[in-house]
Design a protein around this motif. Sequence first.
Motif, PDB file in Angstrom:
ATOM      1  N   GLN A  17      14.806 -88.886  -6.364  1.00  0.00           N
ATOM      2  CA  GLN A  17      15.537 -90.099  -6.020  1.00  0.00           C
ATOM      3  C   GLN A  17      14.589 -91.284  -6.170  1.00  0.00           C
ATOM      4  N   GLU A  74      17.582-100.617   2.300  1.00  0.00           N
ATOM      5  CA  GLU A  74      18.955-100.802   2.750  1.00  0.00           C
ATOM      6  C   GLU A  74      19.943-100.073   1.842  1.00  0.00           C
ATOM      7  N   GLU A  75      19.586 -99.879   0.566  1.00  0.00           N
ATOM      8  CA  GLU A  75      20.433 -99.104  -0.338  1.00  0.00           C
ATOM      9  C   GLU A  75      20.564 -97.658   0.128  1.00  0.00           C
ATOM     10  N   LEU A  76      19.631 -97.209   0.949  1.00  0.00           N
ATOM     11  CA  LEU A  76      19.673 -95.850   1.497  1.00  0.00           C
ATOM     12  C   LEU A  76      20.516 -95.776   2.766  1.00  0.00           C
ATOM     13  N   GLY A  77      21.086 -96.922   3.173  1.00  0.00           N
ATOM     14  CA  GLY A  77      21.894 -96.954   4.380  1.00  0.00           C
ATOM     15  C   GLY A  77      21.105 -97.251   5.637  1.00  0.00           C
ATOM     16  N   ARG A 125      19.151 -99.979   8.030  1.00  0.00           N
ATOM     17  CA  ARG A 125      19.245-101.407   8.300  1.00  0.00           C
ATOM     18  C   ARG A 125      17.892-101.959   8.741  1.00  0.00           C
ATOM     19  N   GLN A 140      14.132-109.502   1.143  1.00  0.00           N
ATOM     20  CA  GLN A 140      14.305-109.129  -0.261  1.00  0.00           C
ATOM     21  C   GLN A 140      13.601-107.812  -0.580  1.00  0.00           C
ATOM     22  N   ARG A 186      14.249 -95.595  -6.016  1.00  0.00           N
ATOM     23  CA  ARG A 186      14.785 -96.902  -5.673  1.00  0.00           C
ATOM     24  C   ARG A 186      13.786 -97.954  -6.130  1.00  0.00           C
ATOM     25  N   SER A 187      14.308 -99.034  -6.720  1.00  0.00           N
ATOM     26  CA  SER A 187      13.440-100.098  -7.233  1.00  0.00           C
ATOM     27  C   SER A 187      13.591-101.354  -6.391  1.00  0.00           C
ATOM     28  N   ARG A 226      15.437-104.449   0.383  1.00  0.00           N
ATOM     29  CA  ARG A 226      16.720-104.068  -0.224  1.00  0.00           C
ATOM     30  C   ARG A 226      16.772-102.617  -0.709  1.00  0.00           C
ATOM     31  N   PRO A 227      15.722-102.077  -1.325  1.00  0.00           N
ATOM     32  CA  PRO A 227      15.829-100.670  -1.729  1.00  0.00           C
ATOM     33  C   PRO A 227      15.967 -99.717  -0.542  1.00  0.00           C
TER      34      PRO A 227
END
Length: 302
Positions: free
Chosen positions: A104, A127-130, A132, A121, A106-107, A124-125
């Motif tokens: 997996q 937060e893409e994993l859910g 917070r 900023q 994430r960038s 963000r990668p």
Amino acid sequence: MIRGGAIGDFILTLPALKVLRDRHPEAHIEILGYKHVAALAEGRFYAQAVRSIEYGPLSGFFARESELSPELANYFANFDLIVSYLYDPDKIFEANLRRCGARQIRSGPAKIGQEAHAALQLARPIEELGLRIEDLAARIYTSPEDRQMARELLSSCRRPIVALHPGSGGENKNWPLECWIDIGNYLLSSANFAGSLVAVSGEADEDQVRQLESIWNNSQVRFLKNLPLPQLAAVLENAIFLGHDSGISHLAAAAGAHCTLLFGPTDPAIWAPKNENVCVLRAPNGETSSLRYETVRDALRF
């Protein structure tokens, strides 16, 4: 986590890394980065190990269909998650990671925009994993060895300690040196200040510090140069700190120092540390040199 960049860039990424560590306290986390910077996280809460991003065979991962180092291919394949902040506009590095069997990826942003605080900023990668991100204040956790070294370095210093860092990564961010001299002379001559001045510096600050050394030949002043960053964090954690928009200012804030930070051309809404122990003074016209000495002097609390 793959994180290059300078000191401040790395520290601004720590809130995102903290969320990962808090969510997965038993996970094995490694950082591929500049070792002297990532040492701030190695064995200090965030990561178990650090590997150098300047390792030669890594260069093959930036070319299409290149022959990849078997050692690195196996290394990357062993991680359940890779978060990369490398500049990779054509996704070449990411494609090579996938060739290795990376599970997996994430960038994160390689460059910071103007739409939100930098730490948000950079999160963000994550937060893409859910996950917070609620706290954007970076924190550095010094080791007992770091704190012992700091005690030895400061053994002759009287408290309180006012730490000064007169440099930054850009000349246009810097307050004029004569203003720093005025601040130091004010403290050294003040009947209300019985502590010590500690001027901290790296290679980029040599010219400023050389001039300060020629002026402050005083037992109340210590000059600490080119300290390893974990030791510098321990030196600063109980200090009163004055600096610019710089990586060392982010270090001081994350270590717990009471900071007064001088901002000129850069926007503190994006770049200033989010720690409660930080007071930001911004030049109204964006020129750091226009900040009045009296304004900065009166902001110091010792």
